[in-house]
Design a protein around this motif. Structure first.
Motif, PDB file in Angstrom:
ATOM      1  N   TYR A  97      -2.924  -0.363  -2.992  1.00 26.59           N
ATOM      2  CA  TYR A  97      -3.415   0.962  -2.598  1.00 26.59           C
ATOM      3  C   TYR A  97      -2.374   1.969  -3.077  1.00 26.59           C
ATOM      4  O   TYR A  97      -1.175   1.817  -2.804  1.00 26.59           O
ATOM      5  CB  TYR A  97      -3.588   1.066  -1.078  1.00 26.59           C
TER       6      TYR A  97
ATOM      7  N   ALA B 222       0.873  -1.165   0.000  1.00 26.92           N
ATOM      8  CA  ALA B 222       0.000   0.000   0.000  1.00 26.92           C
ATOM      9  C   ALA B 222       0.913   1.219   0.000  1.00 26.92           C
ATOM     10  O   ALA B 222       1.779   1.349   0.866  1.00 26.92           O
ATOM     11  CB  ALA B 222      -0.901   0.008   1.226  1.00 26.92           C
TER      12      ALA B 222
ATOM     13  N   SER C 258      -7.935   2.715   4.717  1.00 25.30           N
ATOM     14  CA  SER C 258      -7.908   2.200   3.344  1.00 25.30           C
ATOM     15  C   SER C 258      -6.681   1.330   3.108  1.00 25.30           C
ATOM     16  O   SER C 258      -6.757   0.304   2.418  1.00 25.30           O
ATOM     17  CB  SER C 258      -7.922   3.359   2.344  1.00 25.30           C
ATOM     18  N   MET C 259      -5.553   1.733   3.678  1.00 24.99           N
ATOM     19  CA  MET C 259      -4.343   0.918   3.553  1.00 24.99           C
ATOM     20  C   MET C 259      -4.550  -0.439   4.220  1.00 24.99           C
ATOM     21  O   MET C 259      -4.170  -1.484   3.684  1.00 24.99           O
ATOM     22  CB  MET C 259      -3.144   1.646   4.159  1.00 24.99           C
TER      23      MET C 259
ATOM     24  N   GLU D 260      -2.551   6.066  -3.345  1.00 27.75           N
ATOM     25  CA  GLU D 260      -3.326   7.306  -3.273  1.00 27.75           C
ATOM     26  C   GLU D 260      -2.508   8.441  -2.656  1.00 27.75           C
ATOM     27  O   GLU D 260      -1.697   8.224  -1.756  1.00 27.75           O
ATOM     28  CB  GLU D 260      -4.586   7.105  -2.426  1.00 27.75           C
TER      29      GLU D 260
ATOM     30  N   SER E 273      -6.845  -2.706   2.243  1.00 28.61           N
ATOM     31  CA  SER E 273      -6.311  -3.161   0.959  1.00 28.61           C
ATOM     32  C   SER E 273      -5.715  -4.560   1.038  1.00 28.61           C
ATOM     33  O   SER E 273      -5.540  -5.226   0.015  1.00 28.61           O
ATOM     34  CB  SER E 273      -5.234  -2.185   0.470  1.00 28.61           C
TER      35      SER E 273
END
Length: 432
Positions: free
Chosen positions: A227, A201, A244-245, A229, A248
């Motif tokens: 991931y 990530a 989110s990490m 971003e 993932s």
């Protein structure tokens, strides 16, 4: 990048006391652990030297003044604090010898770690103070903004003390003392690969620095990036990033951001029970990070950072002077600033006159292998004598050999630091 081991090195830094003109409020000259106040000085140059040296276009013979744009405040201020001591120590060493009897002053301005303020600071130094040599800045985006808005199209020499963004390589008129960040990204990819991770990530700060290093990491990493971003600077929370990490399912997390942002991410990941092997580029590392995160939360994290040349005698003397003055060891960021100042002084000493166009002719040559290797400013001035030229010397910085290439990039050495028992421990070194 072809990665190979080199002599063991350590990321250290620098300090000292010299003649600094402090502008835009109080310029911090502290390193991280021992904050102190500093007052301005102007330097009283002796114009009675016998050596041939550059003269100002107006015939003046007082101190030579160069400009410095530093991050005294803002998200990169920790690096700016380290820079300030390197600046002071370099000025002290230069002025003990003098440039043909004249001292060197530095007029400092605060970039506030932003491009807009950095441009304003550079405009003041170039347009009002009339400096022909500008050291600046810390952030890659700030350095590039200064170059494009203030320096490009002029004869002013710009030498960044700390910018590692990969995009700066595309601007050969913008020199830098610290190695390009692409070398870091390649080393990060190699570290992750060596630890047998299949997916990562990748969280990167949304500016030139983050974009450039992230792009190189993608090109060098052979596994999956599940991931990928950007995030903005200065947010009060990055809970959405770390969640989110974690969601993932990545084997490892890679951070290309700054200390304040990473510290918040690490705190929030720990408080939420998220666990993963951490890897990071240079700007996530620092004692402030360790002081602000729970013990054990970063255990095993590996960070790639530029390294000073601690095996060289000149660095060892520099570090000893620093520790004697401030009671602690220096950082590589201070070493880069020290070398910026010495390079500026040698450029002035070998130029026909104190103008940007004359300094453009000498700034690269004083660090190139064609000349005799010199390791201190005093040694360089001895070799130059009264009629030496830039081609006669090859300054070997306290940060290591410089040797600016056609893109304005130096030779670079990197160090791998691993967090063990909540301390940074050197575990490897690589050469770019």
């Amino acid at each position: 990048m072809t990665e190979r081991p080199i002599d063991r090195r350590t990321v250290l830094g620098i300090t000292g006391a010299g003649a600094v003109t402090l502008a835009a409020g109080c310029v911090s000259t502290t390193d991280e652990e021992t904050p102190t106040d500093s007052s301005g000085g102007g330097g009283n140059g002796d114009s009675g030297g016998d050596e041939d040296t550059a003269t100002d276009s107006d015939g003046s013979s007082g101190p030579y003044s160069i400009g410095v744009v530093n991050s005294q405040t803002g998200s990169l201020s920790a690096f700016g604090e380290r820079n300030a001591r390197g600046l002071e120590l370099a000025l002290r060493d230069v002025n003990e010898t003098t440039i043909g009897g004249r001292e060197l002053d530095a007029i400092g301005e605060d970039s506030e770690s932003t491009s807009s303020s950095g441009v304003s600071a550079a405009q003041k130094l170039v347009n009002q103070d009339g400096v022909p040599f500008l050291i600046g800045a810390v952030g890659s985006g700030v350095s590039l903004a200064i170059y494009e808005s203030v320096v490009d199209g002029t004869d002013v020499v710009q030498l960044s003390q700390n910018s590692t963004g990969t995009d700066l390589t595309n601007y050969p008129g913008l020199l830098r003392m610290s190695p390009p960040g692409g070398v870091q990204s390649s080393a990060l990819a190699s570290l992750v690969d060596a630890d047998d991770h299949d997916s990562v990530a990748l969280a990167w700060v949304n500016n030139d620095y983050g974009q450039g290093l992230a792009e190189t990491f993608r090109s060098e990493w052979g596994g999956d990036i599940v991931y990928d971003e950007p995030h903005d600077q200065g947010a009060s929370s990055y809970s959405s990033v770390v969640s989110s990490m974690a969601n993932s399912g990545a084997d490892a997390w890679v951070f290309i951001t700054y200390q304040p942002e990473f510290t918040t991410m690490a705190q929030e990941a720990y408080s939420n029970g998220y666990e993963a092997p951490y890897y990071g580029a240079d700007s996530v590392q620092g004692s402030d990070v360790l002081d602000s995160t729970p013990e054990g939360s970063l255990e095993g994290m590996q960070v790639v950072v530029p390294s000073a040349a601690i095996d060289q005698d000149n660095y060892q003397q520099f570090a000893a002077d620093f520790e004697s003055e401030y009671g602690q060891q220096p950082t590589s960021w201070a070493a880069f600033m020290y070398d910026c100042v010495v390079t500026a002084a040698l450029s002035i000493a070998t130029a026909d006159e104190f103008t940007g166009s004359a300094l453009q002719e000498t700034v690269r040559d004083v660090t190139r292998p064609e000349g005799e290797e010199v390791f201190t400013f005093d040694e360089a001035m001895e070799v130059l004598g009264e009629d030496g030229t830039a081609d006669d010397i090859d300054y070997q910085g306290v940060s290591g050999p410089i040797d600016f290439d056609e893109n304005g990039d130096p030779v670079g050495f990197l160090q791998v630091l691993t967090v063990q028992d909540h301390e940074y421990v050197q575990t490897d070194t690589v050469q770019g």
